[in-house]
Design an enzyme around this catalytic site. Structure first.
Site, PDB file in Angstrom:
ATOM      1  N   CYS A 195     -24.521 -51.035 -70.660  1.00 47.99           N
ATOM      2  CA  CYS A 195     -25.181 -49.774 -70.323  1.00 47.99           C
ATOM      3  C   CYS A 195     -26.140 -49.315 -71.414  1.00 47.99           C
ATOM      4  O   CYS A 195     -27.013 -48.481 -71.157  1.00 47.99           O
ATOM      5  CB  CYS A 195     -24.136 -48.697 -70.047  1.00 47.99           C
ATOM      6  SG  CYS A 195     -22.939 -48.510 -71.385  1.00 47.99           S
TER       7      CYS A 195
ATOM      8  N   GLU B 113     -16.723 -40.482 -75.890  1.00 51.73           N
ATOM      9  CA  GLU B 113     -15.629 -41.358 -76.270  1.00 51.73           C
ATOM     10  C   GLU B 113     -15.814 -41.726 -77.736  1.00 51.73           C
ATOM     11  O   GLU B 113     -16.935 -41.856 -78.210  1.00 51.73           O
ATOM     12  CB  GLU B 113     -15.625 -42.615 -75.398  1.00 51.73           C
ATOM     13  CG  GLU B 113     -15.353 -42.311 -73.938  1.00 51.73           C
ATOM     14  CD  GLU B 113     -15.448 -43.526 -73.030  1.00 51.73           C
ATOM     15  OE1 GLU B 113     -14.701 -43.574 -72.038  1.00 51.73           O
ATOM     16  OE2 GLU B 113     -16.278 -44.425 -73.317  1.00 51.73           O
TER      17      GLU B 113
ATOM     18  N   TRP C  95     -16.443 -54.124 -65.287  1.00 49.74           N
ATOM     19  CA  TRP C  95     -16.183 -55.531 -65.579  1.00 49.74           C
ATOM     20  C   TRP C  95     -16.877 -56.035 -66.830  1.00 49.74           C
ATOM     21  O   TRP C  95     -16.512 -57.090 -67.359  1.00 49.74           O
ATOM     22  CB  TRP C  95     -16.624 -56.401 -64.391  1.00 49.74           C
ATOM     23  CG  TRP C  95     -18.022 -56.113 -63.908  1.00 49.74           C
ATOM     24  CD1 TRP C  95     -18.373 -55.337 -62.847  1.00 49.74           C
ATOM     25  CD2 TRP C  95     -19.250 -56.576 -64.483  1.00 49.74           C
ATOM     26  NE1 TRP C  95     -19.746 -55.284 -62.715  1.00 49.74           N
ATOM     27  CE2 TRP C  95     -20.308 -56.043 -63.713  1.00 49.74           C
ATOM     28  CE3 TRP C  95     -19.565 -57.393 -65.568  1.00 49.74           C
ATOM     29  CZ2 TRP C  95     -21.653 -56.291 -63.993  1.00 49.74           C
ATOM     30  CZ3 TRP C  95     -20.901 -57.638 -65.858  1.00 49.74           C
ATOM     31  CH2 TRP C  95     -21.924 -57.097 -65.070  1.00 49.74           C
ATOM     32  N   ASN C  96     -17.905 -55.322 -67.339  1.00 48.44           N
ATOM     33  CA  ASN C  96     -18.706 -55.921 -68.408  1.00 48.44           C
ATOM     34  C   ASN C  96     -18.005 -55.915 -69.767  1.00 48.44           C
ATOM     35  O   ASN C  96     -18.317 -56.731 -70.631  1.00 48.44           O
ATOM     36  CB  ASN C  96     -20.082 -55.263 -68.494  1.00 48.44           C
ATOM     37  CG  ASN C  96     -20.012 -53.768 -68.705  1.00 48.44           C
ATOM     38  OD1 ASN C  96     -18.994 -53.130 -68.454  1.00 48.44           O
ATOM     39  ND2 ASN C  96     -21.106 -53.185 -69.163  1.00 48.44           N
TER      40      ASN C  96
ATOM     41  N   ALA D   7     -11.963 -53.241 -62.801  1.00 45.82           N
ATOM     42  CA  ALA D   7     -12.881 -53.792 -61.813  1.00 45.82           C
ATOM     43  C   ALA D   7     -12.262 -55.027 -61.171  1.00 45.82           C
ATOM     44  O   ALA D   7     -11.556 -55.806 -61.830  1.00 45.82           O
ATOM     45  CB  ALA D   7     -14.203 -54.167 -62.475  1.00 45.82           C
TER      46      ALA D   7
ATOM     47  N   GLU E 144     -19.127 -42.033 -68.267  1.00 44.10           N
ATOM     48  CA  GLU E 144     -20.090 -42.805 -69.055  1.00 44.10           C
ATOM     49  C   GLU E 144     -20.827 -43.673 -68.054  1.00 44.10           C
ATOM     50  O   GLU E 144     -20.272 -44.631 -67.523  1.00 44.10           O
ATOM     51  CB  GLU E 144     -19.360 -43.632 -70.111  1.00 44.10           C
ATOM     52  CG  GLU E 144     -20.287 -44.151 -71.198  1.00 44.10           C
ATOM     53  CD  GLU E 144     -20.644 -45.611 -70.977  1.00 44.10           C
ATOM     54  OE1 GLU E 144     -21.799 -45.851 -70.553  1.00 44.10           O
ATOM     55  OE2 GLU E 144     -19.805 -46.480 -71.218  1.00 44.10           O
TER      56      GLU E 144
END
Length: 489
Positions: A291, A467, A158-159, A184, A257
């Site tokens: 993250c 990525e 969701w971030n 999410a 990730e």
């Protein structure tokens, strides 16, 4: 104002899933709320197991077409998707701010960041190729071929509700894979809009599928179906381990990730003003809910007092507020449970001897949503819970340390290894410490480490795979070797 009225094109506002080129509903639904004011934005259909199975079947059929599509045609469609996203940047940013909370100008930045992965991957589609190899047998020839993995299940957080989709979807599509994406439940509206734009871009039916619903019902199908050959995931290490175990039965490829515990190292020769500004930029982006957010700010003893004073001044100027307010620097946390978790970490640190320099409390009473004050604390031990955990909130925690070896030992004392930051003006230190830090990405005098052209990923329990750049596309390919004998016979 109703969210749909904010959009220039109300047809973008979708609440059903996109499967096989059509919009499908479900027997149940779930609410999507605005964390800034706790108001409900929409009810989104939960497609359940039946919808997940339909998505995988559609992706399997779509893959048969897409893998044989010219890479130049794949590139053309990807670039059309890019154009549509860029044309609708404001609307997408509005959705991000409404359902996730980050400031609108920051949400626009996310759209640009996510779009860059589509542009890069679109041009990379025609560069997926093999090599001619020397072989020991006389009169023989050998070569390699890179081919798409197949159906890919993408599970996104969701971030970054837009960028985490494009960062996975674009390289997979460029390589010739088909997709089943699960966003999410906190932020499905942005994802569904991306699916609508993908439909308009002209991907063949079944190539791009996006489903919403309960992870406990959708997840086992997305990971367990034999048609699915790869799982891409961004999220917590705990869930990543679960997905890896589920993928093991089918020997499916995984690209993970996962969580981080990033150190932000300030050496005694650093530009302290630049370092303090770097902490604020890296730590408070998305309210600390990234993250790669600095978790442990490790400062050499000789400059610690000076640095804390400068950092205190800067954090004191960071303003929390509704993301649609033009003067807000950070928005809310994603929900009240996140606020409670962050507050518990700060209180535990204080009970262990840390002091709150700035902030240190929820702001629900003042602002009416899931807000937490921009916070600076100092004095926690390196074995404290706040030092060992991923904070995922607007809390900067400073630790004092000695020489290079001591700092490297402290920085590496974690099972995580995603991102690290180093501020120094000594080029020898740059090389020594960059090589000594057990992290997949290191920002030297730089608070941002990600871009479409560079590899993004971690070491240890922070993930598998990369990525971005050519590496991001290669993740979604299989390398095949061909040996041809009797060429000269």
């Amino acid at each position: 104002m109703d969210l749909a009225e904010r959009l220039n094109d109300p047809a973008l506002f979708k609440t059903q899933s996109y499967v096989g080129g059509a919009w499908i509903g479900g027997d149940t639904s779930f609410a999507v709320d605005n964390p800034a004011n706790r108001q409900k934005l929409a009810e989104v259909a939960d497609v359940g197991e039946a919808g997940a199975k339909a998505a995988v079947a559609a992706a399997s059929d779509g893959f048969k077409v897409w893998r044989k599509t010219s890479p130049f045609e794949r590139s053309r469609i990807l670039l059309k998707w890019l154009d549509l996203i860029q044309d609708n940047t404001d609307d997408l940013a509005t959705l991000i701010t409404a359902e996730m909370g980050k400031p609108w100008r920051e949400a626009k930045g996310e759209i640009a960041y996510g779009a860059a992965f589509i542009e890069w991957s679109a041009h990379e589609a025609a560069r997926v190729h093999g090599e001619t190899l020397p072989v020991p047998a006389p009169g023989a020839r050998g070569w390699t071929i890179r081919q798409p993995v197949g159906v890919v299940s993408c599970i996104t957080p969701w971030n970054f509700p837009a960028a985490m989709i494009t960062r996975k979807a674009a390289p997979a599509l460029a390589a010739g894979c088909s997709l089943v994406i699960k966003p999410a439940p906190e932020t499905p509206l942005t994802a569904l809009t991306l699916a609508e734009l993908a439909d308009r871009a002209g991907f063949p039916r079944g190539v791009f599928n996006l489903i919403c619903g309960d992870a406990s019902k959708l997840g086992p199908i997305m990971t367990g179906s034999p048609e699915v050959r790869m799982i891409g995931f961004t999220g917590s290490t705990e869930v990543g381990k679960l997905l890896m175990r589920q993928a093991a039965d089918g020997i499916k490829r995984v690209a993970l990730e996962l969580g981080g515990n990033a150190p932000f190292i300030v050496m005694d020769d650093a530009d302290l003003d630049a370092a303090a500004a770097g902490v604020v930029q890296a730590k408070f982006r998305s309210g600390g809910q990234t993250c790669v957010s600095p978790n442990r700010i490790i400062v050499q003893d000789d400059v610690a007092d000076d640095f804390v004073e400068r950092l205190q001044a800067r954090i004191s100027e960071v303003k929390a507020g509704d993301g649609f307010a033009p003067d807000s620097d950070i928005g809310p946390l994603i929900h009240d449970e996140a606020v409670e978790r962050v507050d518990a970490l700060v209180k535990q640190a204080v009970s262990g001897g840390a002091r709150v320099v700035v902030g240190g409390q929820p702001l629900a009473d003042e602002l009416g949503g899931s807000f937490y004050a921009p916070t600076l604390i100092e004095g926690s031990g390196f074995d404290s819970e706040i030092a060992r955990s991923e904070i995922f909130g607007p809390v900067a925690s400073v630790y004092r340390a000695g020489d290079e070896k001591h700092i490297l030992d402290l920085a590496n004392d974690t099972p995580y290894g995603l991102a690290a930051y180093l501020y120094t003006r000594d080029i020898g230190r740059v090389h020594r410490m960059s090589e000594g830090l057990d992290y997949g990405m290191i920002g030297v005098n730089a608070p941002m480490v990600g871009s479409a052209s560079t590899p993004f990923g971690g070491m240890k329990e922070s993930g598998i795979g990369r990525e971005g750049g050519k590496w991001g596309v290669e993740e979604f390919t299989e390398l095949k070797y061909v040996l041809l004998s009797g060429v000269n016979s």
